[in-house]
Design a protein around this motif. Structure first.
Motif, mmCIF file in Angstrom:
data_model
loop_
_atom_site.group_PDB
_atom_site.id
_atom_site.type_symbol
_atom_site.label_atom_id
_atom_site.label_comp_id
_atom_site.label_asym_id
_atom_site.label_seq_id
_atom_site.Cartn_x
_atom_site.Cartn_y
_atom_site.Cartn_z
ATOM 1 N N LEU A 117 0.674 -1.194 0.048
ATOM 2 C CA LEU A 117 0.126 0.070 -0.367
ATOM 3 C C LEU A 117 0.669 0.961 0.336
ATOM 4 C CD1 LEU A 117 -2.392 -1.071 1.951
ATOM 5 C CD2 LEU A 117 -2.961 -0.569 0.013
ATOM 6 N N ALA A 118 2.376 1.469 0.595
ATOM 7 C CA ALA A 118 2.966 2.096 0.141
ATOM 8 C C ALA A 118 3.714 2.465 -0.192
ATOM 9 C CB ALA A 118 4.123 2.354 1.401
ATOM 10 N N ILE A 119 3.916 1.807 -1.635
ATOM 11 C CA ILE A 119 4.176 1.251 -3.161
ATOM 12 C C ILE A 119 2.945 1.992 -3.892
ATOM 13 C CG2 ILE A 119 4.891 0.133 -4.777
ATOM 14 C CD1 ILE A 119 6.689 -0.696 -2.772
ATOM 15 N N THR A 120 1.773 1.318 -3.528
ATOM 16 C CA THR A 120 0.905 2.019 -5.208
ATOM 17 C C THR A 120 0.234 2.527 -4.198
ATOM 18 O OG1 THR A 120 -0.534 -0.040 -4.157
ATOM 19 C CG2 THR A 120 0.903 -0.514 -5.608
ATOM 20 N N GLY A 121 -0.267 3.281 -3.005
ATOM 21 C CA GLY A 121 -1.140 4.059 -2.618
ATOM 22 C C GLY A 121 -2.577 3.650 -3.317
ATOM 23 N N GLU A 122 -3.062 4.343 -2.281
ATOM 24 C CA GLU A 122 -5.281 3.919 -2.493
ATOM 25 C C GLU A 122 -6.108 5.073 -2.745
ATOM 26 O OE1 GLU A 122 -8.044 2.035 -3.212
ATOM 27 O OE2 GLU A 122 -6.250 0.886 -2.380
ATOM 28 N N LYS A 129 0.933 7.566 -2.611
ATOM 29 C CA LYS A 129 1.898 6.501 -2.344
ATOM 30 C C LYS A 129 3.407 6.942 -1.805
ATOM 31 C CE LYS A 129 1.021 5.372 -7.060
ATOM 32 N NZ LYS A 129 1.686 5.542 -8.712
ATOM 33 N N LEU A 130 3.698 6.267 -0.323
ATOM 34 C CA LEU A 130 4.883 6.764 0.405
ATOM 35 C C LEU A 130 6.175 6.594 -0.625
ATOM 36 C CD1 LEU A 130 6.020 7.309 2.891
ATOM 37 C CD2 LEU A 130 6.226 5.563 3.592
ATOM 38 N N CYS A 131 5.969 5.520 -1.614
ATOM 39 C CA CYS A 131 7.873 5.649 -2.086
ATOM 40 C C CYS A 131 8.067 5.928 -3.307
ATOM 41 C CB CYS A 131 7.635 3.745 -2.493
ATOM 42 S SG CYS A 131 7.443 2.465 -0.923
ATOM 43 N N ASN A 132 7.527 6.970 -3.207
ATOM 44 C CA ASN A 132 7.247 7.681 -4.566
ATOM 45 C C ASN A 132 9.066 9.177 -3.987
ATOM 46 O OD1 ASN A 132 5.640 9.382 -3.627
ATOM 47 N ND2 ASN A 132 4.771 10.014 -5.781
ATOM 48 N N ARG A 133 8.622 9.565 -2.511
ATOM 49 C CA ARG A 133 9.305 10.221 -2.017
ATOM 50 C C ARG A 133 10.037 9.546 -1.407
ATOM 51 N NH1 ARG A 133 5.963 15.822 -1.610
ATOM 52 N NH2 ARG A 133 4.480 14.904 -2.815
ATOM 53 N N PHE A 134 10.262 8.813 -0.314
ATOM 54 C CA PHE A 134 10.908 8.031 0.161
ATOM 55 C C PHE A 134 11.896 6.869 -0.615
ATOM 56 C CE2 PHE A 134 8.480 10.162 2.901
ATOM 57 C CZ PHE A 134 9.288 11.314 3.013
ATOM 58 N N THR A 135 12.484 7.170 -1.660
ATOM 59 C CA THR A 135 12.482 5.975 -3.011
ATOM 60 C C THR A 135 13.595 5.003 -1.744
ATOM 61 O OG1 THR A 135 14.032 7.068 -3.595
ATOM 62 C CG2 THR A 135 12.263 6.255 -4.027
ATOM 63 N N ARG A 136 15.191 5.216 -0.488
ATOM 64 C CA ARG A 136 16.009 5.084 -0.719
ATOM 65 C C ARG A 136 15.284 3.944 1.046
ATOM 66 N NH1 ARG A 136 18.471 5.398 4.547
ATOM 67 N NH2 ARG A 136 18.094 7.501 4.544
ATOM 68 N N PHE A 137 14.633 4.617 1.701
ATOM 69 C CA PHE A 137 13.808 3.585 2.900
ATOM 70 C C PHE A 137 12.973 2.839 2.463
ATOM 71 C CE2 PHE A 137 9.302 3.836 4.820
ATOM 72 C CZ PHE A 137 10.223 3.621 6.379
ATOM 73 N N CYS A 138 12.156 2.509 1.392
ATOM 74 C CA CYS A 138 11.280 1.757 0.660
ATOM 75 C C CYS A 138 11.915 0.393 0.222
ATOM 76 C CB CYS A 138 10.180 2.453 -0.211
ATOM 77 S SG CYS A 138 9.420 3.295 -0.063
ATOM 78 N N ILE A 139 13.260 1.087 -0.542
ATOM 79 C CA ILE A 139 14.857 -0.054 -1.040
ATOM 80 C C ILE A 139 15.047 -0.833 0.308
ATOM 81 C CG2 ILE A 139 16.492 -0.684 -2.040
ATOM 82 C CD1 ILE A 139 15.159 1.578 -3.752
ATOM 83 N N GLN A 140 15.189 -0.398 1.197
ATOM 84 C CA GLN A 140 15.389 -0.711 2.857
ATOM 85 C C GLN A 140 14.764 -1.901 3.574
ATOM 86 O OE1 GLN A 140 18.347 1.576 4.424
ATOM 87 N NE2 GLN A 140 18.526 0.384 6.385
ATOM 88 N N ILE A 141 13.367 -1.431 3.024
ATOM 89 C CA ILE A 141 12.595 -2.204 4.090
ATOM 90 C C ILE A 141 11.860 -2.991 2.993
ATOM 91 C CG2 ILE A 141 9.886 -2.080 4.667
ATOM 92 C CD1 ILE A 141 11.719 -0.546 6.063
ATOM 93 N N GLY A 142 12.114 -3.418 1.515
ATOM 94 C CA GLY A 142 12.167 -3.981 0.748
ATOM 95 C C GLY A 142 13.674 -5.368 1.063
#
Length: 181
Positions: A117-122, A129-142
């Protein structure tokens, strides 16, 4: 390699991966400046499931460490004396291994769902979408979630070894006997 050594290595690897997952998620943060004055920081507190993931992984790693310490301490006692008390200990280890494996797998699956949901949004809920602004954060969480899934698979294998250790105590004749003689 006997089952005790396999179980030891599986517990060490899963303990390492669980600690790595907890550290990657817990210490991950990224700050962005929005509209020149407003700072927004993404941490694991953004999604409640990531907070739960950190604590479940820490608890499962501590459980595996405790199992390693106690298994080395009592290994000679349990292999020489197969009394009724060992059966209770074996049942306890089996049930705790199952609970830890299911808890780690469940919380990791929930974290993947929340992260999706953080990647795609609703749009219907107006969630950005959270990951279009915080890409490094999302990659590390992945990467942390991949480590969490590998740890969950290793814990399932460990639980199957403890199940084998438990059920080999019972002989087929005694286990399947319907009436006592």
């Amino acid at each position: 390699m006997n089952s005790f050594k396999r179980e030891t290595w599986l517990r060490i690897m899963s303990m390492f991966l669980l600690a790595l997952t907890a550290c990657l998620v817990g210490f991950d943060s990224q700050t962005k400046v929005i509209f020149y004055t407003y700072k927004k920081t993404a941490t694991f507190h953004v999604l409640d499931v990531l907070y739960v993931l950190v604590w479940i992984d820490v608890a499962a790693a501590a459980y595996n460490l405790l199992q390693l310490i106690t298994s080395y301490k009592f290994q000679s006692y349990f292999t020489k004396d197969l009394t009724a008390s060992y059966r209770y200990v074996a049942w306890g280890i089996f049930l705790l291994d199952q609970a830890a494996a299911y808890a780690v797998f469940g919380v990791t699956a929930a974290a993947v769902q929340g992260s999706t949901l953080a990647i795609t949004g609703e749009k219907s809920f107006q969630w950005m979408k959270l990951c279009n602004r915080f890409t490094r954060f999302c990659i590390q969480i992945g990467g942390a979630l991949i480590c969490g899934y590998i740890a969950a698979v290793l814990m399932v294998i460990t639980a199957s070894i403890s199940a084998y250790s438990l059920f080999r105590i019972y002989s087929p004749k005694r286990f399947l006997m319907l009436k006592p003689k």
